[in-house]
Scaffold this motif. Structure first.
Motif, mmCIF file in Angstrom:
data_model
loop_
_atom_site.group_PDB
_atom_site.id
_atom_site.type_symbol
_atom_site.label_atom_id
_atom_site.label_comp_id
_atom_site.label_asym_id
_atom_site.label_seq_id
_atom_site.Cartn_x
_atom_site.Cartn_y
_atom_site.Cartn_z
ATOM 1 N N PRO A 68 5.060 5.622 -10.829
ATOM 2 C CA PRO A 68 5.783 4.848 -9.811
ATOM 3 C C PRO A 68 5.024 3.570 -9.470
ATOM 4 O O PRO A 68 3.816 3.470 -9.705
ATOM 5 C CB PRO A 68 5.826 5.800 -8.615
ATOM 6 N N PRO A 69 5.723 2.582 -8.911
ATOM 7 C CA PRO A 69 5.075 1.303 -8.604
ATOM 8 C C PRO A 69 3.894 1.497 -7.653
ATOM 9 O O PRO A 69 3.932 2.336 -6.760
ATOM 10 C CB PRO A 69 6.166 0.486 -7.919
ATOM 11 N N ARG A 70 2.852 0.737 -7.899
ATOM 12 C CA ARG A 70 1.675 0.775 -7.023
ATOM 13 C C ARG A 70 1.527 -0.602 -6.394
ATOM 14 O O ARG A 70 1.581 -1.618 -7.083
ATOM 15 C CB ARG A 70 0.426 1.118 -7.844
ATOM 16 N N VAL A 71 1.367 -0.612 -5.082
ATOM 17 C CA VAL A 71 1.226 -1.867 -4.339
ATOM 18 C C VAL A 71 -0.076 -1.813 -3.565
ATOM 19 O O VAL A 71 -0.380 -0.813 -2.915
ATOM 20 C CB VAL A 71 2.415 -2.079 -3.374
ATOM 21 N N GLU A 72 -0.840 -2.884 -3.654
ATOM 22 C CA GLU A 72 -2.088 -2.981 -2.889
ATOM 23 C C GLU A 72 -2.060 -4.225 -2.020
ATOM 24 O O GLU A 72 -1.436 -5.226 -2.365
ATOM 25 C CB GLU A 72 -3.300 -3.056 -3.822
ATOM 26 N N TYR A 73 -2.746 -4.121 -0.913
ATOM 27 C CA TYR A 73 -2.875 -5.236 0.026
ATOM 28 C C TYR A 73 -4.350 -5.529 0.211
ATOM 29 O O TYR A 73 -5.170 -4.623 0.260
ATOM 30 C CB TYR A 73 -2.252 -4.870 1.376
ATOM 31 N N GLU A 74 -4.667 -6.821 0.285
ATOM 32 C CA GLU A 74 -6.048 -7.222 0.547
ATOM 33 C C GLU A 74 -6.054 -8.493 1.377
ATOM 34 O O GLU A 74 -5.088 -9.252 1.382
ATOM 35 C CB GLU A 74 -6.819 -7.417 -0.754
ATOM 36 N N LEU A 75 -7.150 -8.690 2.094
ATOM 37 C CA LEU A 75 -7.285 -9.895 2.896
ATOM 38 C C LEU A 75 -7.484 -11.110 2.001
ATOM 39 O O LEU A 75 -8.199 -11.046 1.003
ATOM 40 C CB LEU A 75 -8.483 -9.779 3.843
ATOM 41 N N THR A 76 -6.868 -12.214 2.372
ATOM 42 C CA THR A 76 -7.126 -13.486 1.715
ATOM 43 C C THR A 76 -8.386 -14.084 2.354
ATOM 44 O O THR A 76 -8.936 -13.518 3.312
ATOM 45 C CB THR A 76 -5.948 -14.452 1.938
ATOM 46 N N ALA A 77 -8.810 -15.231 1.860
ATOM 47 C CA ALA A 77 -9.965 -15.912 2.477
ATOM 48 C C ALA A 77 -9.659 -16.232 3.939
ATOM 49 O O ALA A 77 -10.523 -16.076 4.816
ATOM 50 C CB ALA A 77 -10.296 -17.185 1.700
ATOM 51 N N LEU A 78 -8.431 -16.627 4.224
ATOM 52 C CA LEU A 78 -8.037 -16.912 5.602
ATOM 53 C C LEU A 78 -8.097 -15.641 6.445
ATOM 54 O O LEU A 78 -8.593 -15.650 7.572
ATOM 55 C CB LEU A 78 -6.623 -17.508 5.638
ATOM 56 N N GLY A 79 -7.635 -14.536 5.881
ATOM 57 C CA GLY A 79 -7.706 -13.252 6.575
ATOM 58 C C GLY A 79 -9.139 -12.823 6.819
ATOM 59 O O GLY A 79 -9.476 -12.310 7.895
ATOM 60 N N GLN A 80 -10.008 -13.042 5.829
ATOM 61 C CA GLN A 80 -11.429 -12.708 5.978
ATOM 62 C C GLN A 80 -12.055 -13.506 7.116
ATOM 63 O O GLN A 80 -12.922 -13.007 7.833
ATOM 64 C CB GLN A 80 -12.199 -12.989 4.677
ATOM 65 N N SER A 81 -11.576 -14.743 7.301
ATOM 66 C CA SER A 81 -12.148 -15.587 8.352
ATOM 67 C C SER A 81 -11.827 -15.054 9.754
ATOM 68 O O SER A 81 -12.458 -15.459 10.724
ATOM 69 C CB SER A 81 -11.658 -17.034 8.217
ATOM 70 N N LEU A 82 -10.876 -14.140 9.868
ATOM 71 C CA LEU A 82 -10.535 -13.548 11.165
ATOM 72 C C LEU A 82 -11.369 -12.306 11.492
ATOM 73 O O LEU A 82 -11.287 -11.790 12.598
ATOM 74 C CB LEU A 82 -9.058 -13.148 11.179
ATOM 75 N N ARG A 83 -12.134 -11.826 10.535
ATOM 76 C CA ARG A 83 -12.888 -10.584 10.756
ATOM 77 C C ARG A 83 -13.778 -10.654 11.988
ATOM 78 O O ARG A 83 -13.755 -9.758 12.828
ATOM 79 C CB ARG A 83 -13.724 -10.239 9.525
ATOM 80 N N GLU A 84 -14.558 -11.711 12.120
ATOM 81 C CA GLU A 84 -15.490 -11.807 13.248
ATOM 82 C C GLU A 84 -14.765 -11.894 14.596
ATOM 83 O O GLU A 84 -15.074 -11.127 15.503
ATOM 84 C CB GLU A 84 -16.442 -12.986 13.079
#
Length: 120
Positions: free
Chosen positions: A46-62
């Motif tokens: 079956p289809p597999r979908v993954e999600y990951e943070l972009t560089a912009l998303g990573q910049s929100l971590r702090e």
């Protein structure tokens, strides 16, 4: 949850707990639209979908980590404010209910306003 790397949809849903599939989908789509999350579909059955943070998303971590720290430190105050708000809302709802309860006699469907209620 995505700070440590890509995650599958089902892993995110399980980790969050209590969120519907639709709500998680809507949230992830919004984050993808804003450029914070990247969605990758793998051509498997079956289809597999993954999600990951972009560089912009990573910049929100702090900032998000700081916000979470603040929220944990003020949890008692937040809970007290919510309880007080809920108490006031319940009181106002009761007052509205009592004020409007049977303020006008029920009338037959289609009867003009002010008409007498049907006799039983």
């Amino acid at each position: 949850m995505l700070a440590d790397g890509p995650r599958r949809f089902s892993d995110l849903k399980r980790a969050i707990g209590g969120i519907s599939q639709r709500m998680l989908t809507l949230c992830l789509r919004g984050l993808e639209r804003d450029g914070l999350v990247k969605r990758t579909v793998f051509p498997v059955v079956p289809p597999r979908v993954e999600y990951e943070l972009t560089a912009l998303g990573q910049s929100l971590r702090e900032p998000v980590t700081q916000l979470a720290h603040w929220a944990r430190g003020h949890l008692a105050e937040l809970d007290a404010a919510r309880a007080e708000f809920d108490r006031r809302e319940a009181l106002a709802q009761r007052e509205r209910s009592e004020t409007h309860e049977w303020s006008a006699a029920p009338r037959a469907i289609g009867a003009p306003a002010g008409a007498s209620p049907p006799r039983r």
